[in-house]
Design a protein around this motif. Structure first.
Motif, PDB file in Angstrom:
ATOM      1  N   ILE A  43      82.438  25.395  11.250  1.00  0.00           N
ATOM      2  CA  ILE A  43      82.321  24.386  10.193  1.00  0.00           C
ATOM      3  C   ILE A  43      82.294  22.987  10.810  1.00  0.00           C
ATOM      4  CG2 ILE A  43      83.422  23.379   8.154  1.00  0.00           C
ATOM      5  CD1 ILE A  43      84.691  26.129   7.640  1.00  0.00           C
ATOM      6  N   GLY A  44      83.135  22.769  11.822  1.00  0.00           N
ATOM      7  CA  GLY A  44      83.134  21.472  12.493  1.00  0.00           C
ATOM      8  C   GLY A  44      81.794  21.161  13.121  1.00  0.00           C
ATOM      9  N   MET A  45      81.175  22.170  13.752  1.00  0.00           N
ATOM     10  CA  MET A  45      79.867  21.973  14.364  1.00  0.00           C
ATOM     11  C   MET A  45      78.813  21.639  13.315  1.00  0.00           C
ATOM     12  SD  MET A  45      79.876  22.366  17.703  1.00  0.00           S
ATOM     13  CE  MET A  45      81.137  22.800  18.913  1.00  0.00           C
ATOM     14  N   GLU A  46      78.853  22.334  12.200  1.00  0.00           N
ATOM     15  CA  GLU A  46      77.871  22.053  11.139  1.00  0.00           C
ATOM     16  C   GLU A  46      78.090  20.664  10.541  1.00  0.00           C
ATOM     17  OE1 GLU A  46      77.055  25.238   8.348  1.00  0.00           O
ATOM     18  OE2 GLU A  46      75.662  25.930   9.917  1.00  0.00           O
ATOM     19  N   ALA A  47      79.356  20.236  10.476  1.00  0.00           N
ATOM     20  CA  ALA A  47      79.636  18.885   9.981  1.00  0.00           C
ATOM     21  C   ALA A  47      79.052  17.824  10.912  1.00  0.00           C
ATOM     22  CB  ALA A  47      81.143  18.675   9.830  1.00  0.00           C
ATOM     23  N   ALA A  48      78.835  18.196  12.171  1.00  0.00           N
ATOM     24  CA  ALA A  48      78.248  17.280  13.148  1.00  0.00           C
ATOM     25  C   ALA A  48      76.723  17.325  13.132  1.00  0.00           C
ATOM     26  CB  ALA A  48      78.756  17.619  14.549  1.00  0.00           C
ATOM     27  N   GLY A  49      76.132  18.157  12.263  1.00  0.00           N
ATOM     28  CA  GLY A  49      74.682  18.220  12.168  1.00  0.00           C
ATOM     29  C   GLY A  49      74.049  19.346  12.949  1.00  0.00           C
ATOM     30  N   LEU A  50      74.875  20.274  13.481  1.00  0.00           N
ATOM     31  CA  LEU A  50      74.347  21.436  14.177  1.00  0.00           C
ATOM     32  C   LEU A  50      74.250  22.605  13.196  1.00  0.00           C
ATOM     33  CD1 LEU A  50      76.450  21.065  17.464  1.00  0.00           C
ATOM     34  CD2 LEU A  50      74.360  19.880  16.777  1.00  0.00           C
ATOM     35  N   HIS A  51      73.667  23.723  13.635  1.00  0.00           N
ATOM     36  CA  HIS A  51      73.407  24.825  12.708  1.00  0.00           C
ATOM     37  C   HIS A  51      73.912  26.139  13.292  1.00  0.00           C
ATOM     38  CE1 HIS A  51      71.414  27.657  10.072  1.00  0.00           C
ATOM     39  NE2 HIS A  51      70.732  28.155  11.088  1.00  0.00           N
ATOM     40  N   ILE A  52      74.787  26.820  12.563  1.00  0.00           N
ATOM     41  CA  ILE A  52      75.274  28.130  12.979  1.00  0.00           C
ATOM     42  C   ILE A  52      74.248  29.176  12.565  1.00  0.00           C
ATOM     43  CG2 ILE A  52      77.119  29.843  12.842  1.00  0.00           C
ATOM     44  CD1 ILE A  52      77.952  27.247  14.198  1.00  0.00           C
ATOM     45  N   ALA A  53      73.538  29.720  13.546  1.00  0.00           N
ATOM     46  CA  ALA A  53      72.493  30.704  13.244  1.00  0.00           C
ATOM     47  C   ALA A  53      73.081  32.079  12.968  1.00  0.00           C
ATOM     48  CB  ALA A  53      71.498  30.788  14.402  1.00  0.00           C
ATOM     49  N   VAL A  54      74.164  32.422  13.660  1.00  0.00           N
ATOM     50  CA  VAL A  54      74.839  33.701  13.425  1.00  0.00           C
ATOM     51  C   VAL A  54      76.248  33.610  13.992  1.00  0.00           C
ATOM     52  CG1 VAL A  54      74.128  34.826  15.593  1.00  0.00           C
ATOM     53  CG2 VAL A  54      74.611  36.227  13.563  1.00  0.00           C
ATOM     54  N   SER A  55      77.175  34.322  13.348  1.00  0.00           N
ATOM     55  CA  SER A  55      78.554  34.399  13.815  1.00  0.00           C
ATOM     56  C   SER A  55      78.903  35.849  14.099  1.00  0.00           C
ATOM     57  CB  SER A  55      79.517  33.823  12.760  1.00  0.00           C
ATOM     58  OG  SER A  55      79.219  32.471  12.480  1.00  0.00           O
ATOM     59  N   CYS A  74      71.658  41.168  25.019  1.00  0.00           N
ATOM     60  CA  CYS A  74      72.145  40.365  23.887  1.00  0.00           C
ATOM     61  C   CYS A  74      71.055  40.049  22.874  1.00  0.00           C
ATOM     62  CB  CYS A  74      72.806  39.074  24.373  1.00  0.00           C
ATOM     63  SG  CYS A  74      74.279  39.377  25.387  1.00  0.00           S
ATOM     64  N   GLU A  75      70.008  40.883  22.843  1.00  0.00           N
ATOM     65  CA  GLU A  75      68.953  40.711  21.844  1.00  0.00           C
ATOM     66  C   GLU A  75      69.486  40.873  20.428  1.00  0.00           C
ATOM     67  OE1 GLU A  75      65.700  39.917  21.800  1.00  0.00           O
ATOM     68  OE2 GLU A  75      65.824  39.344  23.906  1.00  0.00           O
ATOM     69  N   PHE A  76      70.577  41.624  20.267  1.00  0.00           N
ATOM     70  CA  PHE A  76      71.138  41.837  18.929  1.00  0.00           C
ATOM     71  C   PHE A  76      71.577  40.517  18.307  1.00  0.00           C
ATOM     72  CE2 PHE A  76      74.778  42.027  21.756  1.00  0.00           C
ATOM     73  CZ  PHE A  76      75.823  41.434  21.049  1.00  0.00           C
ATOM     74  N   LEU A  77      72.044  39.571  19.125  1.00  0.00           N
ATOM     75  CA  LEU A  77      72.426  38.257  18.610  1.00  0.00           C
ATOM     76  C   LEU A  77      71.201  37.445  18.202  1.00  0.00           C
ATOM     77  CD1 LEU A  77      75.151  37.371  21.266  1.00  0.00           C
ATOM     78  CD2 LEU A  77      75.578  37.741  18.833  1.00  0.00           C
ATOM     79  N   LEU A  78      70.186  37.458  19.050  1.00  0.00           N
ATOM     80  CA  LEU A  78      68.968  36.700  18.762  1.00  0.00           C
ATOM     81  C   LEU A  78      68.233  37.256  17.549  1.00  0.00           C
ATOM     82  CD1 LEU A  78      67.711  36.362  22.442  1.00  0.00           C
ATOM     83  CD2 LEU A  78      68.848  34.594  21.072  1.00  0.00           C
ATOM     84  N   LYS A  79      68.221  38.587  17.437  1.00  0.00           N
ATOM     85  CA  LYS A  79      67.522  39.220  16.320  1.00  0.00           C
ATOM     86  C   LYS A  79      68.177  38.859  14.995  1.00  0.00           C
ATOM     87  CE  LYS A  79      66.055  43.749  14.565  1.00  0.00           C
ATOM     88  NZ  LYS A  79      66.058  45.223  14.815  1.00  0.00           N
ATOM     89  N   GLU A  80      69.509  38.938  14.961  1.00  0.00           N
ATOM     90  CA  GLU A  80      70.220  38.615  13.721  1.00  0.00           C
ATOM     91  C   GLU A  80      70.100  37.133  13.388  1.00  0.00           C
ATOM     92  OE1 GLU A  80      72.233  39.575  10.284  1.00  0.00           O
ATOM     93  OE2 GLU A  80      71.495  40.946  11.839  1.00  0.00           O
ATOM     94  N   ALA A  81      70.077  36.291  14.424  1.00  0.00           N
ATOM     95  CA  ALA A  81      69.953  34.846  14.214  1.00  0.00           C
ATOM     96  C   ALA A  81      68.524  34.425  13.900  1.00  0.00           C
ATOM     97  CB  ALA A  81      70.442  34.103  15.452  1.00  0.00           C
TER      98      ALA A  81
END
Length: 388
Positions: free
Chosen positions: A27-39, A72-79
């Motif tokens: 949430i802090g990162m998004e408040a700074a204007g960044l984007h959480i693609a996947v958690s 780690c393609e599973f992270l990129l695919k979901e994101a």
């Protein structure tokens, strides 16, 4: 959220979050204007919380997920992003093994080895930056790496990042200096793939300052306007019996002298400050570090005036979560998610630094602060026993 788009038509500054928990850092990162693609998280209730707040989540043990897909393609695919577009990988590997309050088994504990999975993801995806946070205990943890002498675990971790080509900066910082109404020390490690001038964000809030907006935030600041605190944990009859005798800002030392030994029981003659016993918080000071259960006798976080511990919603306010943030699971699950989170203002400060560096607008003082300790510089300004 920024409107800039990357070449792959994904939002600018996409991040992959590991060990996300209740999403405090996210949430802090998004408040700074960044984007959480996947958690990602192992805990099902954390994953439920992430999804309930309309974010993508991968549930599972990161070690097992990597064993199934080392690329780690599973992270990129979901994101739904390409590796070249990943702005940063962020996260805090579970830290109980490094906590100064625990047994400090460190790397011998399986939880203490999860930093290796974080390093593996960074190695595989090669993001422009990474942010790894942990308890301050990691900074003083010693490990045996197959020799007769021990080495600092932090040194081992930094060498791993150097080996894969990342320039790093690190320090122990306190969230109270970034606008969080809570004393909470965390070890922050930030890495740059391209040797950009990253730095530990400069503090923005101080114990004393001529500008009221730049002073430490207090518990009263955090809870102002919260008309309905919602449910809170239950206190035992024994705790209630003595807590009603403790004033705001006090603890077991505030009890009448003739009943102190009776109230403390076996802990009376034990060592340590025992500051958490029968503790009531003060509205006029920042909160102590939030624990995962505020009802325990040795780590009580009692309301300043009411006969109860802090509620889940009060916990969330102290950490900086939005009032509309949904937490899933039992009361204990919610306390755990919030108590383990990175305070949102601290996450925002780190995110703003990354964005400033990426845009070429990093502060002039960033170069002066590289290789220095923000935390140590601020020790001279600490007044009173706020860290007890």
């Amino acid at each position: 959220m920024t409107n800039i788009r990357s070449l792959s038509n994904t939002p600018a500054y996409p991040l992959i979050s590991l060990f996300s928990g209740g999403m405090g850092l996210d949430i802090g990162m998004e408040a700074a204007g960044l984007h959480i693609a996947v958690s990602q998280d192992f805990d099902k209730w954390c994953v439920e919380t992430i999804r309930a707040n309309n974010h993508k989540a991968i549930e599972g043990d990161i070690k097992e997920l990597i064993q199934k897909d080392p690329s780690c393609e599973f992270l990129l695919k979901e994101a739904q992003i390409r590796a070249n577009d990943v702005f940063a990988v962020i996260g805090g590997p579970p830290c109980q093994a490094f906590s100064t309050a625990g047994r400090r088994r460190g790397e011998q504990d399986e939880r203490g080895q999860l930093y290796q999975q974080f390093v593996h993801v960074v190695t595989s995806i090669r993001p422009r930056f990474f942010v790894m946070e942990n308890v301050k205990g990691l900074a003083s943890m010693m490990v045996n790496k197959g020799t007769n002498s021990e080495r600092p675990l932090l040194e081992v971790i930094l060498e791993e990042f150097k080996r894969i080509g990342y320039h790093t900066v690190h320090d122990v910082v306190d969230a109270v200096h970034y606008g969080t109404p809570q004393f909470r020390e965390r070890l922050i490690i930030i890495g740059s793939r391209d040797n950009e001038p990253i730095y530990i964000p400069m503090p923005t809030h101080f114990h004393f300052h001529q500008n009221p907006e730049m002073r430490w935030r207090t518990l009263n600041d955090a809870l102002k306007g919260l008309d309905d605190p919602g449910p809170s944990g239950k206190l035992s009859e024994r705790i209630l019996k003595y807590l009603k005798l403790v004033p705001e800002g006090g603890n077991w030392k505030s009890l009448p002298q003739n009943i102190v030994e009776e109230a403390m029981g076996g802990a009376y003659k034990s060592g340590g400050g025992k500051v958490g016993f029968f503790r009531r918080l003060s509205f006029n000071e920042p909160s102590p570090t939030l624990v995962t259960s505020p009802s325990q006798k040795a780590t009580l976080l009692g309301h300043p005036r009411e006969l109860r511990p802090l509620s889940v919603r009060e916990y969330a306010r102290i950490q900086g979560f939005p009032d509309n943030w949904i937490f899933k699971g039992s009361l204990a699950n919610c306390y755990k998610q919030i108590g383990n989170a990175v305070p949102i203002p601290l996450g925002k400060a780190i995110g703003e630094m990354l964005r400033a560096v990426a845009m070429g607008n990093s502060k002039v003082y960033s170069k002066r602060m590289r290789g220095t300790s923000v935390h140590n510089k601020l020790k001279n300004y600490q007044i009173g026993n706020f860290y007890d």
